[in-house]
Motif scaffolding. Structure first.
Motif, PDB file in Angstrom:
ATOM      1  N   ALA A 112      13.656  19.979  43.536  1.00 10.20           N
ATOM      2  CA  ALA A 112      14.258  20.434  42.286  1.00 10.20           C
ATOM      3  C   ALA A 112      13.768  21.817  41.870  1.00 10.20           C
ATOM      4  CB  ALA A 112      13.970  19.424  41.175  1.00 10.20           C
ATOM      5  N   ASN A 113      12.527  22.181  42.253  1.00  7.43           N
ATOM      6  CA  ASN A 113      11.972  23.455  41.768  1.00  7.43           C
ATOM      7  C   ASN A 113      11.752  24.501  42.851  1.00  7.43           C
ATOM      8  OD1 ASN A 113       9.463  22.864  43.084  1.00  7.43           O
ATOM      9  ND2 ASN A 113       8.702  21.780  41.292  1.00  7.43           N
ATOM     10  N   ALA A 114      11.842  24.129  44.128  1.00  9.88           N
ATOM     11  CA  ALA A 114      11.451  25.028  45.214  1.00  9.88           C
ATOM     12  C   ALA A 114      12.244  26.332  45.228  1.00  9.88           C
ATOM     13  CB  ALA A 114      11.583  24.324  46.563  1.00  9.88           C
ATOM     14  N   MET A 115      13.543  26.249  45.090  1.00  5.09           N
ATOM     15  CA  MET A 115      14.372  27.454  45.178  1.00  5.09           C
ATOM     16  C   MET A 115      14.032  28.436  44.064  1.00  5.09           C
ATOM     17  SD  MET A 115      16.305  27.130  47.885  1.00  5.09           S
ATOM     18  CE  MET A 115      17.856  28.004  47.790  1.00  5.09           C
ATOM     19  N   ASN A 116      13.871  27.930  42.848  1.00  9.05           N
ATOM     20  CA  ASN A 116      13.560  28.808  41.715  1.00  9.05           C
ATOM     21  C   ASN A 116      12.158  29.401  41.816  1.00  9.05           C
ATOM     22  OD1 ASN A 116      16.052  28.502  40.480  1.00  9.05           O
ATOM     23  ND2 ASN A 116      15.398  26.725  39.277  1.00  9.05           N
ATOM     24  N   LEU A 117      11.197  28.614  42.306  1.00 11.34           N
ATOM     25  CA  LEU A 117       9.829  29.123  42.425  1.00 11.34           C
ATOM     26  C   LEU A 117       9.742  30.223  43.476  1.00 11.34           C
ATOM     27  CD1 LEU A 117       7.756  25.806  42.236  1.00 11.34           C
ATOM     28  CD2 LEU A 117       7.679  27.693  40.601  1.00 11.34           C
ATOM     29  N   ILE A 118      10.432  30.057  44.572  1.00 13.58           N
ATOM     30  CA  ILE A 118      10.333  30.997  45.688  1.00 13.58           C
ATOM     31  C   ILE A 118      11.140  32.266  45.459  1.00 13.58           C
ATOM     32  CG2 ILE A 118      11.083  31.271  48.107  1.00 13.58           C
ATOM     33  CD1 ILE A 118      10.105  28.371  48.553  1.00 13.58           C
ATOM     34  N   GLU A 119      12.227  32.166  44.746  1.00 10.59           N
ATOM     35  CA  GLU A 119      13.192  33.266  44.625  1.00 10.59           C
ATOM     36  C   GLU A 119      12.595  34.626  44.233  1.00 10.59           C
ATOM     37  OE1 GLU A 119      15.959  36.056  43.186  1.00 10.59           O
ATOM     38  OE2 GLU A 119      14.599  34.980  41.826  1.00 10.59           O
ATOM     39  N   PRO A 120      11.650  34.711  43.267  1.00 11.62           N
ATOM     40  CA  PRO A 120      11.169  36.045  42.849  1.00 11.62           C
ATOM     41  C   PRO A 120      10.217  36.724  43.828  1.00 11.62           C
ATOM     42  CG  PRO A 120      10.794  34.359  41.144  1.00 11.62           C
ATOM     43  CD  PRO A 120      11.080  33.656  42.417  1.00 11.62           C
ATOM     44  N   TYR A 121       9.797  36.039  44.887  1.00  9.52           N
ATOM     45  CA  TYR A 121       8.703  36.542  45.711  1.00  9.52           C
ATOM     46  C   TYR A 121       9.180  37.170  47.019  1.00  9.52           C
ATOM     47  CZ  TYR A 121       5.663  34.345  42.345  1.00  9.52           C
ATOM     48  OH  TYR A 121       5.017  34.024  41.174  1.00  9.52           O
ATOM     49  N   ASP A 122       8.354  38.097  47.532  1.00  7.95           N
ATOM     50  CA  ASP A 122       8.662  38.807  48.772  1.00  7.95           C
ATOM     51  C   ASP A 122       8.195  38.046  50.007  1.00  7.95           C
ATOM     52  OD1 ASP A 122       9.549  41.142  47.294  1.00  7.95           O
ATOM     53  OD2 ASP A 122       7.418  41.547  46.902  1.00  7.95           O
ATOM     54  N   PHE A 123       7.146  37.258  49.854  1.00  6.34           N
ATOM     55  CA  PHE A 123       6.547  36.552  50.992  1.00  6.34           C
ATOM     56  C   PHE A 123       5.948  35.259  50.464  1.00  6.34           C
ATOM     57  CE2 PHE A 123       3.517  35.615  54.375  1.00  6.34           C
ATOM     58  CZ  PHE A 123       4.136  36.092  55.518  1.00  6.34           C
ATOM     59  N   VAL A 124       6.033  34.206  51.260  1.00  4.37           N
ATOM     60  CA  VAL A 124       5.519  32.896  50.859  1.00  4.37           C
ATOM     61  C   VAL A 124       4.500  32.425  51.896  1.00  4.37           C
ATOM     62  CG1 VAL A 124       6.099  30.484  50.333  1.00  4.37           C
ATOM     63  CG2 VAL A 124       7.699  32.331  49.722  1.00  4.37           C
ATOM     64  N   ILE A 125       3.393  31.890  51.424  1.00  2.00           N
ATOM     65  CA  ILE A 125       2.383  31.327  52.318  1.00  2.00           C
ATOM     66  C   ILE A 125       2.238  29.844  52.025  1.00  2.00           C
ATOM     67  CG2 ILE A 125      -0.055  31.326  52.986  1.00  2.00           C
ATOM     68  CD1 ILE A 125      -0.158  34.275  52.477  1.00  2.00           C
ATOM     69  N   ASP A 126       2.454  29.040  53.054  1.00  2.00           N
ATOM     70  CA  ASP A 126       2.268  27.593  52.933  1.00  2.00           C
ATOM     71  C   ASP A 126       0.856  27.236  53.379  1.00  2.00           C
ATOM     72  OD1 ASP A 126       3.063  24.601  53.029  1.00  2.00           O
ATOM     73  OD2 ASP A 126       2.351  25.028  55.064  1.00  2.00           O
ATOM     74  N   GLY A 127       0.087  26.644  52.462  1.00  2.00           N
ATOM     75  CA  GLY A 127      -1.261  26.199  52.789  1.00  2.00           C
ATOM     76  C   GLY A 127      -1.440  24.738  52.472  1.00  2.00           C
ATOM     77  N   THR A 128      -0.367  23.960  52.582  1.00  2.00           N
ATOM     78  CA  THR A 128      -0.404  22.554  52.181  1.00  2.00           C
ATOM     79  C   THR A 128      -0.785  21.641  53.339  1.00  2.00           C
ATOM     80  OG1 THR A 128       1.963  22.237  52.631  1.00  2.00           O
ATOM     81  CG2 THR A 128       1.338  22.990  50.430  1.00  2.00           C
ATOM     82  N   ASP A 129      -0.962  20.379  53.011  1.00  2.00           N
ATOM     83  CA  ASP A 129      -1.421  19.409  53.995  1.00  2.00           C
ATOM     84  C   ASP A 129      -0.414  18.288  54.217  1.00  2.00           C
ATOM     85  OD1 ASP A 129      -1.577  18.099  51.600  1.00  2.00           O
ATOM     86  OD2 ASP A 129      -3.739  17.785  51.626  1.00  2.00           O
ATOM     87  N   ASN A 130       0.866  18.527  53.889  1.00  2.00           N
ATOM     88  CA  ASN A 130       1.853  17.460  54.057  1.00  2.00           C
ATOM     89  C   ASN A 130       3.180  18.037  54.527  1.00  2.00           C
ATOM     90  OD1 ASN A 130       3.896  17.500  51.510  1.00  2.00           O
ATOM     91  ND2 ASN A 130       1.874  18.267  50.935  1.00  2.00           N
ATOM     92  N   PHE A 131       3.885  17.232  55.326  1.00  2.00           N
ATOM     93  CA  PHE A 131       5.132  17.693  55.922  1.00  2.00           C
ATOM     94  C   PHE A 131       6.241  17.854  54.896  1.00  2.00           C
ATOM     95  CE2 PHE A 131       3.023  16.070  59.751  1.00  2.00           C
ATOM     96  CZ  PHE A 131       3.237  17.144  60.604  1.00  2.00           C
ATOM     97  N   ALA A 132       6.226  17.083  53.839  1.00  2.00           N
ATOM     98  CA  ALA A 132       7.274  17.198  52.824  1.00  2.00           C
ATOM     99  C   ALA A 132       7.347  18.620  52.300  1.00  2.00           C
ATOM    100  CB  ALA A 132       7.003  16.220  51.678  1.00  2.00           C
ATOM    101  N   THR A 133       6.200  19.185  51.957  1.00  2.66           N
ATOM    102  CA  THR A 133       6.176  20.528  51.399  1.00  2.66           C
ATOM    103  C   THR A 133       6.468  21.581  52.457  1.00  2.66           C
ATOM    104  OG1 THR A 133       4.508  19.757  49.828  1.00  2.66           O
ATOM    105  CG2 THR A 133       4.845  22.121  49.975  1.00  2.66           C
ATOM    106  N   LYS A 134       5.991  21.377  53.675  1.00  4.08           N
ATOM    107  CA  LYS A 134       6.232  22.362  54.728  1.00  4.08           C
ATOM    108  C   LYS A 134       7.732  22.524  54.996  1.00  4.08           C
ATOM    109  CE  LYS A 134       1.734  21.868  56.915  1.00  4.08           C
ATOM    110  NZ  LYS A 134       1.263  23.127  56.323  1.00  4.08           N
ATOM    111  N   TYR A 135       8.454  21.419  55.053  1.00  2.00           N
ATOM    112  CA  TYR A 135       9.891  21.521  55.287  1.00  2.00           C
ATOM    113  C   TYR A 135      10.611  22.113  54.078  1.00  2.00           C
ATOM    114  CZ  TYR A 135       9.776  19.286  59.834  1.00  2.00           C
ATOM    115  OH  TYR A 135       9.537  19.026  61.166  1.00  2.00           O
ATOM    116  N   LEU A 136      10.123  21.838  52.881  1.00  2.00           N
ATOM    117  CA  LEU A 136      10.714  22.459  51.698  1.00  2.00           C
ATOM    118  C   LEU A 136      10.506  23.974  51.721  1.00  2.00           C
ATOM    119  CD1 LEU A 136       9.768  20.021  48.783  1.00  2.00           C
ATOM    120  CD2 LEU A 136      12.075  20.567  49.578  1.00  2.00           C
ATOM    121  N   VAL A 137       9.289  24.411  52.045  1.00  2.00           N
ATOM    122  CA  VAL A 137       9.014  25.847  52.128  1.00  2.00           C
ATOM    123  C   VAL A 137       9.899  26.490  53.181  1.00  2.00           C
ATOM    124  CG1 VAL A 137       7.291  27.573  52.791  1.00  2.00           C
ATOM    125  CG2 VAL A 137       6.649  25.698  51.252  1.00  2.00           C
ATOM    126  N   ASN A 138       9.933  25.898  54.366  1.00  2.00           N
ATOM    127  CA  ASN A 138      10.744  26.430  55.450  1.00  2.00           C
ATOM    128  C   ASN A 138      12.211  26.527  55.053  1.00  2.00           C
ATOM    129  OD1 ASN A 138      11.109  26.969  58.540  1.00  2.00           O
ATOM    130  ND2 ASN A 138      12.583  25.354  58.082  1.00  2.00           N
TER     131      ASN A 138
END
Length: 266
Positions: A112-138
């Protein structure tokens, strides 16, 4: 932009660095980076990006500091136990470098929030420990044409990859997440704390290189590290034309959140 005399002293080693110089530093100061996860990987990433002078750093993490985090999450200290990780991150980054604008999001990334959170940024770094978030970031980054670096650690090893628009994405390598019963987390099997620093530092370096426009990135490749043998290995792979997300005929057009929940090592 024009650097102040204090900034010229602070960033002197960048300014005299061949191929980096004033232009590279100005790019960093104008850049916006989103850090997803303020834990083991996120700790060195946050500190090195702040030290480098990245102008805006956003930090996403809904967790609080626990005593078991302190073995590897060097952003936090004993006095920070039970405090929100993003609050501690803000304090450390601002103490490191007042040039940096810190934005904090005390929540977990979800569909629900991933697209809006990522939109303003130039680069994203995933430092999480779960696949749910990794696929959302990707998926969110690919859909929005954003560059990112994804990392993971477990036991004595770690791995990372970088994506820019037009290169292979995480799904080119791992089309779908593993079955839930096959997933190991650091809370289940442990992790050597120092490898978080080694992999996180590489992630920060990839980000800085991308923003400054120097060097070659770890695109179309997976970099792995084994602490027991002290070996780094690079595995090259190509963008898949049949990738469901970034291929010629994508079938994924909206975010889907998998069932895995963030690992909370209390």
């Amino acid at each position: 932009m024009e650097l102040s005399s204090e900034q010229r002293r602070r960033y002197n080693r960048h300014l005299i660095l061949d191929g980096f110089g004033l232009e590279g530093q100005e790019k960093l100061l104008q850049a916006k980076v989103l850090l997803v996860g303020a834990g083991g990987l996120g700790s060195p990433v946050a500190l090195y990006l702040a030290a480098a002078g990245v102008g805006t750093i956003g930090v996403v993490d809904g967790d609080s500091v626990s005593i078991s985090n302190l073995q590897r999450q060097v952003l936090h200290s004993t006095k920070d136990i039970n405090r929100p990780k993003v609050e501690v991150a803000r304090e450390r980054i601002e103490a490191m470098n007042p040039d940096v604008n810190v934005r904090t999001y005390e929540l977990f990334l979800n569909e629900a929030n991933a697209m809006n959170l990522i939109e303003p940024y130039d680069f994203v770094i995933d430092g999480t420990d779960n696949f749910a978030t990794k696929y959302l970031v990707n998926d969110a980054c690919v859909m929005q044409g954003k560059a990112f670096c994804m990392g993971g650690i477990s036991r004595y090893s770690g791995q990372l990859m970088t994506h820019v628009p037009g290169s292979a994405c995480y799904r080119c390598l791992f089309p779908e997440p593993p079955a839930k019963e096959d997933v190991e987390t650091c809370a289940m099997v442990g992790v050597l704390g120092s490898i978080a620093g080694m992999l996180g530092t590489v992630q920060a370096t990839e980000c800085i290189k991308y923003l400054a426009g120097v060097g070659q990135l770890l695109t179309n490749a997976l970099l792995t590290f084994d602490a027991l043998t002290m070996q780094w290995q690079r595995f090259d792979f190509a963008q898949r034309s049949d990738c469901a997300l970034c291929g010629e005929h994508p079938s994924i057009h909206e975010l889907k959140e998998y069932a895995f929940q963030p690992c909370k090592s209390k």
